[in-house]
Design an enzyme around this catalytic site. Structure first.
Site, PDB file in Angstrom:
ATOM      1  N   TYR A  85       5.290  -9.431 -39.869  1.00  0.00           N
ATOM      2  CA  TYR A  85       6.316 -10.071 -39.036  1.00  0.00           C
ATOM      3  C   TYR A  85       7.288 -10.867 -39.904  1.00  0.00           C
ATOM      4  O   TYR A  85       8.494 -10.815 -39.710  1.00  0.00           O
ATOM      5  CB  TYR A  85       5.679 -11.003 -37.985  1.00  0.00           C
ATOM      6  N   ARG A 395      39.777   7.602 -28.355  1.00  0.00           N
ATOM      7  CA  ARG A 395      40.118   6.319 -28.979  1.00  0.00           C
ATOM      8  C   ARG A 395      41.563   6.009 -28.589  1.00  0.00           C
ATOM      9  O   ARG A 395      42.488   6.158 -29.360  1.00  0.00           O
ATOM     10  CB  ARG A 395      40.000   6.383 -30.511  1.00  0.00           C
ATOM     11  N   PHE A 462      34.668   2.581 -22.357  1.00  0.00           N
ATOM     12  CA  PHE A 462      34.678   3.953 -22.862  1.00  0.00           C
ATOM     13  C   PHE A 462      33.278   4.552 -22.966  1.00  0.00           C
ATOM     14  O   PHE A 462      33.117   5.773 -22.885  1.00  0.00           O
ATOM     15  CB  PHE A 462      35.376   4.031 -24.232  1.00  0.00           C
TER      16      PHE A 462
END
Ligand SMILES: Cc1ncc(COP(=O)(O)O)c(C=O)c1O
Length: 471
Positions: A85, A395, A462
Site C-alpha cells: 500500500y 473535436r 462529447f
C-alpha cells in the site's frame, strides 16, 4: 552539443527511409463487421463514436490515449509489481524516471492526466482568477473552471486557421498575454497553462524560442508556468526538426531544456509515456508539492501510488525512458505524417502542418453545406465509421461545450474530426486503408447531411451525447 547516434538504416546511409525501431511479437485479431451491422451499431450508439463497442470497430483511431502497445520490457516490468500500500519500490523507480527525464524534483502520481489537472487546479486557482493558455483542452479547462478559474486563450491567431502553415502553431502570443496582464493584473493570474503539443489545435508544437520568451515575461511579472507535458516528446521532435539550433540534439536533451523554463507539469502518461493507464504531477516548488501531495490522498490514493497499482508504475517508469528514444519518436511522428501526406495529395482538407499524434480533418471545408450547429465534425466521424468501421472523434462544436457563464454553445473556429494514431500499434497498410476510406467519404460528401443532438450531458458532453440524423 550532444548529437544523436545514427542507428536506423536511413540515418546510417543518409537515406530518407525510416522504419519502426521494433518488430511485432504478439498480435490481436481485428475484423470488420458488415455495412448493415455498422448502420445498426452507430444508430444504437446515438451517432457518437465514444458509445460504440470496440468489437464493432475495425481500425480504432478514436484516441492515442492509453492505446499504445507496450514493449516486452514493460510487460516484464508488470511482473515486478510491488503491491504494498505504501512506499512501493515501483513508485521510487517512477519518481526517479520522472526527475531524471523531465527535471522537476517533486513528484505526485495520479491515476491519469485529469487526476493531475484536478490537483494542480485545486492547489493553485483562487475563485475569479484567470488562467491564460495556448488553446483550451476539454478536461484541463473544465478542472480550471470547477476550481473557479476563467480560462483565456492566448495562442497565436494562426492556430485557429486550419490552412495556415506556421511551423509552431502552438506558440503563445505574448502580446495577448501582456494585454491580459494589463487588464486584470498579474496577481489575478493563477498561472500560465502551456501545452506542448496543442491537442485541440491539431497536435501543433510550441517552439523553444517561444517558451524562453514566455519565461522572461512571466519572470518580470512573477507568474508561474505549468506545462501539460502529455505530448511534449512529440513537441520536442518538431523543435529538433524546425529550430536550427536543435538539429541533431537528442530529444531527451531538448525535453530537459524545455521543461527547465516551466515550474512544473502535469501528465497523461497514457500518451507519450507509452502506458495504458497512469499520470503524474511534478513541480519545482515545495509549497505546491505540499498542497498537491495532501490533496492526492483525498481524490486519488496515497502519495506513493496515486491510483496506480505497483505494476502500472513500473511499466510507466520504463515507458518514460522508451518514450525519449529518438528512433521511436521519429517513427511515431513519421507514421502520422505518412497518412497525412497521402490525404493531402488527394486534396482532403485538414489542419496543416500535419501534427504529432493525429490527422485533424477540417470538417467545415469538407462539408461546406453543413452549418456548425448541425455538427459537421460529428457527422464526418459517423460517415467514416459507416464506410469502413474506422473510428475517429469529433473535436469541434460538441467538444467545446457551453460557456459556464452564459450557457450558450461555444462555436470554435476549428471544427475538426480527429484520426488519432495509437503508438506502436498499426502498420503502414492500416494507414493506407484509413486513407482510402477518408477519400471515399470525401468523394461522396455532397450526399451527406448533418445531425441534431438529442441528449446533452452537463459535463464533457462529447463523451456521452447522443444524436440523430437530420433527415
Ligand atoms: C493534452 C491533454 N491533456 C490532458 C488530457 C487528460 O488526460 P487523461 O485522459 O489521462 O485524463 C488529455 C487526454 O486526452 C490530453 O490530450
Amino acid at each position: 552539443m550532444a548529437s544523436i547516434k545514427p542507428r536506423t538504416m536511413g540515418q546510417q546511409f543518409g537515406r530518407r527511409s525510416w522504419a519502426e525501431p521494433w518488430k511485432i511479437k504478439m498480435v490481436e485479431p481485428i475484423h470488420m463487421i458488415s455495412r448493415g451491422e455498422r448502420e445498426q451499431a452507430i444508430r444504437e450508439a446515438g451517432y457518437n463514436t465514444f458509445l460504440l463497442s470496440s468489437a464493432d470497430v475495425y481500425i480504432d483511431l478514436l484516441t492515442d490515449s492509453g492505446t499504445s502497445a507496450m514493449s516486452d520490457r514493460q510487460w516484464a516490468g508488470l511482473m515486478m509489481g510491488d503491491e504494498s500500500y505504501a512506499g512501493s519500490r515501483n513508485f521510487y523507480h517512477l519518481e526517479s524516471a520522472i526527475v531524471s527525464t523531465y527535471g522537476y524534483p517533486f513528484v505526485v502520481p495520479t491515476h491519469q492526466g485529469r487526476g493531475a489537472e484536478h490537483l494542480i487546479s485545486q492547489a493553485l486557482i483562487e475563485p475569479g482568477q484567470y488562467i491564460p493558455g495556448n488553446m483550451y483542452f476539454t478536461t484541463t479547462r473544465l478542472h480550471q473552471e470547477l476550481a473557479g478559474g476563467i480560462f483565456v486563450d492566448v495562442i497565436i491567431d494562426e492556430a485557429h486557421n486550419p490552412a495556415d502553415p506556421h511551423p509552431f502553431k502552438g506558440n503563445v502570443d505574448l502580446n495577448k498575454l501582456e494585454a491580459l496582464i494589463v487588464r486584470v493584473g498579474a496577481d489575478n493570474i493563477a498561472y500560465v497553462s502551456l501545452a506542448g503539443t496543442v491537442n485541440m489545435g491539431g497536435g501543433q508544437p510550441v517552439s523553444m524560442a517561444n517558451v524562453k520568451e514566455l519565461r522572461n515575461l512571466c519572470d518580470q511579472q512573477g507568474i508561474r508556468i505549468y506545462l501539460d507535458a502529455t505530448r511534449m516528446v512529440e513537441n520536442c521532435f518538431f523543435i529538433q526538426e524546425r529550430e536550427k539550433a536543435y538539429a541533431g540534439v537528442p530529444i531527451a536533451t531538448i525535453l530537459q531544456e524545455f521543461c527547465s523554463y516551466t515550474d512544473g507539469a502535469w501528465m497523461s502518461a497514457k500518451k507519450d509515456n507509452l502506458v495504458n493507464i497512469g499520470g503524474w504531477l511534478a513541480v519545482n516548488h515545495q509549497d505546491v508539492f505540499d498542497l498537491a501531495c495532501n490533496l492526492v490522498v483525498v481524490y486519488e490514493g496515497l502519495h506513493t501510488y496515486g491510483g496506480m497499482s505497483g505494476r502500472d508504475m513500473e511499466a510507466l517508469a520504463i515507458g518514460i525512458k522508451e518514450a525519449v528514444d529518438d528512433d521511436h519518436v521519429r517513427s511515431r511522428v513519421e507514421q502520422v505524417r505518412y497518412l497525412g501526406c497521402l490525404l493531402t495529395e488527394w486534396g482532403v482538407p485538414m489542419v496543416q502542418p500535419i501534427g504529432g499524434h493525429a490527422i485533424f480533418l477540417d470538417a467545415r471545408t469538407f462539408y461546406p453545406h453543413i452549418p456548425q450547429e448541425h455538427f459537421p465534425a460529428q457527422t464526418l466521424a459517423t460517415e467514416l465509421y459507416l464506410d469502413s468501421g474506422l473510428r475517429s472523434m469529433e473535436r469541434g462544436n460538441v467538444s467545446a461545450g457551453r460557456d459556464p457563464e452564459t450557457g450558450r454553445n461555444r462555436y470554435p473556429a476549428l471544427e475538426l474530426t480527429r484520426l488519432a494514431i495509437p503508438r506502436r500499434v498499426y502498420t503502414q497498410a492500416h494507414m493506407d486503408v484509413v486513407a482510402e476510406s477518408v477519400k471515399a467519404v470525401y468523394d461522396s460528401r455532397q450526399d451527406t447531411s448533418g445531425l441534431k443532438m438529442v441528449h446533452e450531458p452537463k459535463y464533457l458532453r462529447f463523451f456521452q451525447a447522443r444524436f440523430e440524423p437530420l433527415v
